[in-house]
Design a protein around this motif. Structure first.
Motif, PDB file in Angstrom:
ATOM      1  N   UNK A 265       0.867  -1.180   0.000  1.00  0.00           N
ATOM      2  CA  UNK A 265       0.000   0.000   0.000  1.00  0.00           C
ATOM      3  C   UNK A 265       0.903   1.228   0.000  1.00  0.00           C
ATOM      4  N   UNK A 266       0.309   2.379  -0.269  1.00  0.00           N
ATOM      5  CA  UNK A 266       1.116   3.606  -0.245  1.00  0.00           C
ATOM      6  C   UNK A 266       1.636   3.882   1.161  1.00  0.00           C
ATOM      7  N   UNK A 267       0.801   3.700   2.167  1.00  0.00           N
ATOM      8  CA  UNK A 267       1.197   3.938   3.550  1.00  0.00           C
ATOM      9  C   UNK A 267       0.280   3.159   4.482  1.00  0.00           C
ATOM     10  N   UNK A 268       0.853   2.341   5.341  1.00  0.00           N
ATOM     11  CA  UNK A 268       0.050   1.597   6.310  1.00  0.00           C
ATOM     12  C   UNK A 268      -0.635   2.544   7.284  1.00  0.00           C
ATOM     13  N   UNK A 269       0.011   3.657   7.608  1.00  0.00           N
ATOM     14  CA  UNK A 269      -0.564   4.609   8.558  1.00  0.00           C
ATOM     15  C   UNK A 269      -1.819   5.279   8.010  1.00  0.00           C
ATOM     16  N   UNK A 270      -1.897   5.426   6.688  1.00  0.00           N
ATOM     17  CA  UNK A 270      -3.021   6.141   6.084  1.00  0.00           C
ATOM     18  C   UNK A 270      -4.111   5.214   5.550  1.00  0.00           C
ATOM     19  N   UNK A 271      -3.968   3.901   5.776  1.00  0.00           N
ATOM     20  CA  UNK A 271      -4.962   2.956   5.256  1.00  0.00           C
ATOM     21  C   UNK A 271      -6.295   3.103   5.981  1.00  0.00           C
ATOM     22  N   UNK A 272      -7.371   2.882   5.249  1.00  0.00           N
ATOM     23  CA  UNK A 272      -8.697   2.854   5.864  1.00  0.00           C
ATOM     24  C   UNK A 272      -8.843   1.588   6.707  1.00  0.00           C
ATOM     25  N   UNK A 273      -9.773   1.571   7.668  1.00  0.00           N
ATOM     26  CA  UNK A 273     -10.006   0.352   8.455  1.00  0.00           C
ATOM     27  C   UNK A 273     -10.310  -0.860   7.585  1.00  0.00           C
ATOM     28  N   UNK A 274     -11.052  -0.651   6.500  1.00  0.00           N
ATOM     29  CA  UNK A 274     -11.404  -1.770   5.626  1.00  0.00           C
ATOM     30  C   UNK A 274     -10.169  -2.357   4.948  1.00  0.00           C
ATOM     31  N   UNK A 275      -9.262  -1.490   4.485  1.00  0.00           N
ATOM     32  CA  UNK A 275      -8.034  -1.972   3.838  1.00  0.00           C
ATOM     33  C   UNK A 275      -7.146  -2.683   4.851  1.00  0.00           C
ATOM     34  N   UNK A 276      -7.034  -2.143   6.058  1.00  0.00           N
ATOM     35  CA  UNK A 276      -6.256  -2.810   7.104  1.00  0.00           C
ATOM     36  C   UNK A 276      -6.827  -4.188   7.415  1.00  0.00           C
ATOM     37  N   UNK A 277      -8.145  -4.283   7.453  1.00  0.00           N
ATOM     38  CA  UNK A 277      -8.778  -5.575   7.697  1.00  0.00           C
ATOM     39  C   UNK A 277      -8.494  -6.543   6.555  1.00  0.00           C
ATOM     40  N   UNK A 278      -8.521  -6.033   5.324  1.00  0.00           N
ATOM     41  CA  UNK A 278      -8.205  -6.878   4.174  1.00  0.00           C
ATOM     42  C   UNK A 278      -6.768  -7.397   4.263  1.00  0.00           C
ATOM     43  N   UNK A 279      -5.826  -6.529   4.622  1.00  0.00           N
ATOM     44  CA  UNK A 279      -4.431  -6.947   4.769  1.00  0.00           C
ATOM     45  C   UNK A 279      -4.304  -8.035   5.834  1.00  0.00           C
ATOM     46  N   UNK A 280      -4.971  -7.812   6.956  1.00  0.00           N
ATOM     47  CA  UNK A 280      -4.902  -8.788   8.050  1.00  0.00           C
ATOM     48  C   UNK A 280      -5.479 -10.133   7.619  1.00  0.00           C
ATOM     49  N   UNK A 281      -6.642 -10.116   6.970  1.00  0.00           N
ATOM     50  CA  UNK A 281      -7.278 -11.367   6.550  1.00  0.00           C
ATOM     51  C   UNK A 281      -6.453 -12.063   5.471  1.00  0.00           C
ATOM     52  N   UNK A 282      -5.865 -11.293   4.562  1.00  0.00           N
ATOM     53  CA  UNK A 282      -5.029 -11.887   3.510  1.00  0.00           C
ATOM     54  C   UNK A 282      -3.815 -12.568   4.116  1.00  0.00           C
ATOM     55  N   UNK A 283      -3.169 -11.899   5.060  1.00  0.00           N
ATOM     56  CA  UNK A 283      -1.993 -12.486   5.704  1.00  0.00           C
ATOM     57  C   UNK A 283      -2.370 -13.749   6.475  1.00  0.00           C
ATOM     58  N   UNK A 284      -3.504 -13.700   7.173  1.00  0.00           N
ATOM     59  CA  UNK A 284      -3.937 -14.871   7.940  1.00  0.00           C
ATOM     60  C   UNK A 284      -4.267 -16.039   7.023  1.00  0.00           C
ATOM     61  N   UNK A 285      -5.018 -15.781   5.954  1.00  0.00           N
ATOM     62  CA  UNK A 285      -5.443 -16.856   5.065  1.00  0.00           C
ATOM     63  C   UNK A 285      -4.254 -17.460   4.315  1.00  0.00           C
ATOM     64  N   UNK A 286      -3.409 -16.607   3.745  1.00  0.00           N
ATOM     65  CA  UNK A 286      -2.315 -17.118   2.909  1.00  0.00           C
ATOM     66  C   UNK A 286      -1.205 -17.764   3.738  1.00  0.00           C
ATOM     67  N   UNK A 287      -1.067 -17.347   5.007  1.00  0.00           N
ATOM     68  CA  UNK A 287      -0.052 -17.982   5.852  1.00  0.00           C
ATOM     69  C   UNK A 287      -0.478 -19.371   6.276  1.00  0.00           C
ATOM     70  N   UNK A 288      -1.780 -19.639   6.311  1.00  0.00           N
ATOM     71  CA  UNK A 288      -2.267 -20.966   6.703  1.00  0.00           C
ATOM     72  C   UNK A 288      -2.500 -21.889   5.515  1.00  0.00           C
ATOM     73  N   UNK A 289      -2.621 -21.306   4.314  1.00  0.00           N
ATOM     74  CA  UNK A 289      -2.929 -22.122   3.133  1.00  0.00           C
ATOM     75  C   UNK A 289      -1.693 -22.482   2.330  1.00  0.00           C
ATOM     76  N   UNK A 290      -0.514 -21.921   2.699  1.00  0.00           N
ATOM     77  CA  UNK A 290       0.708 -22.214   1.964  1.00  0.00           C
ATOM     78  C   UNK A 290       1.708 -22.933   2.869  1.00  0.00           C
TER      79      UNK A 290
END
Length: 290
Positions: A265-290
């Motif tokens: 992303x351009x800046x983690x500090x400036x991310x919207x709550x929805x984008x932060x949630x997407x990042x968190x869910x992506x990291x959680x899902x892909x870390x468990x599926x790979x």
């Protein structure tokens, strides 16, 4: 013990006075006093020493308040996570990706998130690494799959994609269990040009090697077809390899080399709550599926 009691306890510890603590949290002095008294009775200890100038923490009170502050921090984090997740329920996330990430990472992730957040909408923009960076810069996409590290963007690592040497099945090197970059420099080399070339140039350079680059090719299918024809050897990321390979041999590199794929992303500090949630869910899902 309730979270409300903990909030009152920390407020009193911060202010050293029941009245001022009550003003901070919207509670009367008697309400603060009653809450602290009930907490002390429940714990069976004195948390404060009372005097005309206010209150001071006892030794036990100091330890209790230290733990109480941690509880409040965790409570705040829980509320933040919930807020971010709620944000995913009614939003659109615009994702930039490159082809191999789309097939192996983005599409499985979107399917998983649609199951968790049925009302989440996603839009996919597929392009090259430079295009993804430009889309992020201009706001075309909210997040992008990209190779890390990337100096101009904030990112989180998702997957380490190993690079593989590829040679024709009848090539003399095909009998090897692993290949070094030194061995690859003795052969005509087909350089993949979809972004992986920077990593390969770096790996050759670290070893003071100069590959015999005969062809620079963007399309993965063309690279494999040329390798199958014996025109040269190559190195490509594992995720770019098709399920049904042509007549080529895929060989491990020694030592292993990885393409690090992350979300940027351009800046983690400036991310919207929805984008932060997407990042968190992506990291959680892909870390468990790979």
């Amino acid at each position: 013990m309730t979270l409300f009691q903990i909030e009152v306890l920390v407020a009193v510890a911060n202010r050293g006075n029941f009245t001022r603590a009550g003003e901070d949290i919207g509670l009367s002095q008697s309400g603060v006093s009653h809450t602290i008294g009930s907490l002390e009775k429940e714990l069976g200890i004195s948390l404060f020493v009372r005097n005309r100038n206010g209150v001071q923490l006892t030794a036990a009170g100091e330890e209790v308040v230290a733990s109480a502050r941690i509880i409040l921090q965790q409570s705040s984090r829980i509320k933040q996570i919930a807020s971010e997740s709620v944000g995913l329920l009614h939003t659109t996330i615009r994702i930039g990706s490159f082809p191999s990430a789309t097939e192996h990472l983005v599409l499985p992730l979107i399917r998983a998130l649609n199951g968790l957040y049925p009302q989440l909408e996603t839009r996919l923009f597929e392009g090259t690494y430079p295009e993804i960076k430009e889309w992020l810069r201009t706001g075309v996409v909210d997040v992008g799959f990209h190779i890390l590290p990337e100096a101009d963007l904030d990112g989180i690592l998702l997957v380490k994609d190993p690079l593989k040497a590829v040679v024709a099945v009848n090539h003399p090197l095909a009998k090897e269990d692993s290949l070094t970059f030194e061995q690859l420099t003795t052969e005509p080399f087909i350089m993949p040009m979809a972004g992986c070339e920077l990593l390969l140039y770096n790996e050759f350079g670290k070893r003071n090697l100069k590959p015999q680059i005969k062809y620079e090719v963007v399309d993965n299918a063309t690279i494999l077809a040329m390798t199958e024809a014996g025109i040269g050897v190559t190195v490509v990321p594992e995720l770019t390899l098709p399920t049904n390979l042509p007549q080529v041999k895929v060989i491990e590199l020694a030592p292993p080399v990885y393409r690090q794929i992350g979300l940027v992303v351009r800046s983690l500090e400036d991310c919207s709550p929805a984008v932060l949630a997407f990042l968190r869910e992506a990291q959680r899902y892909l870390s468990t599926s790979n």
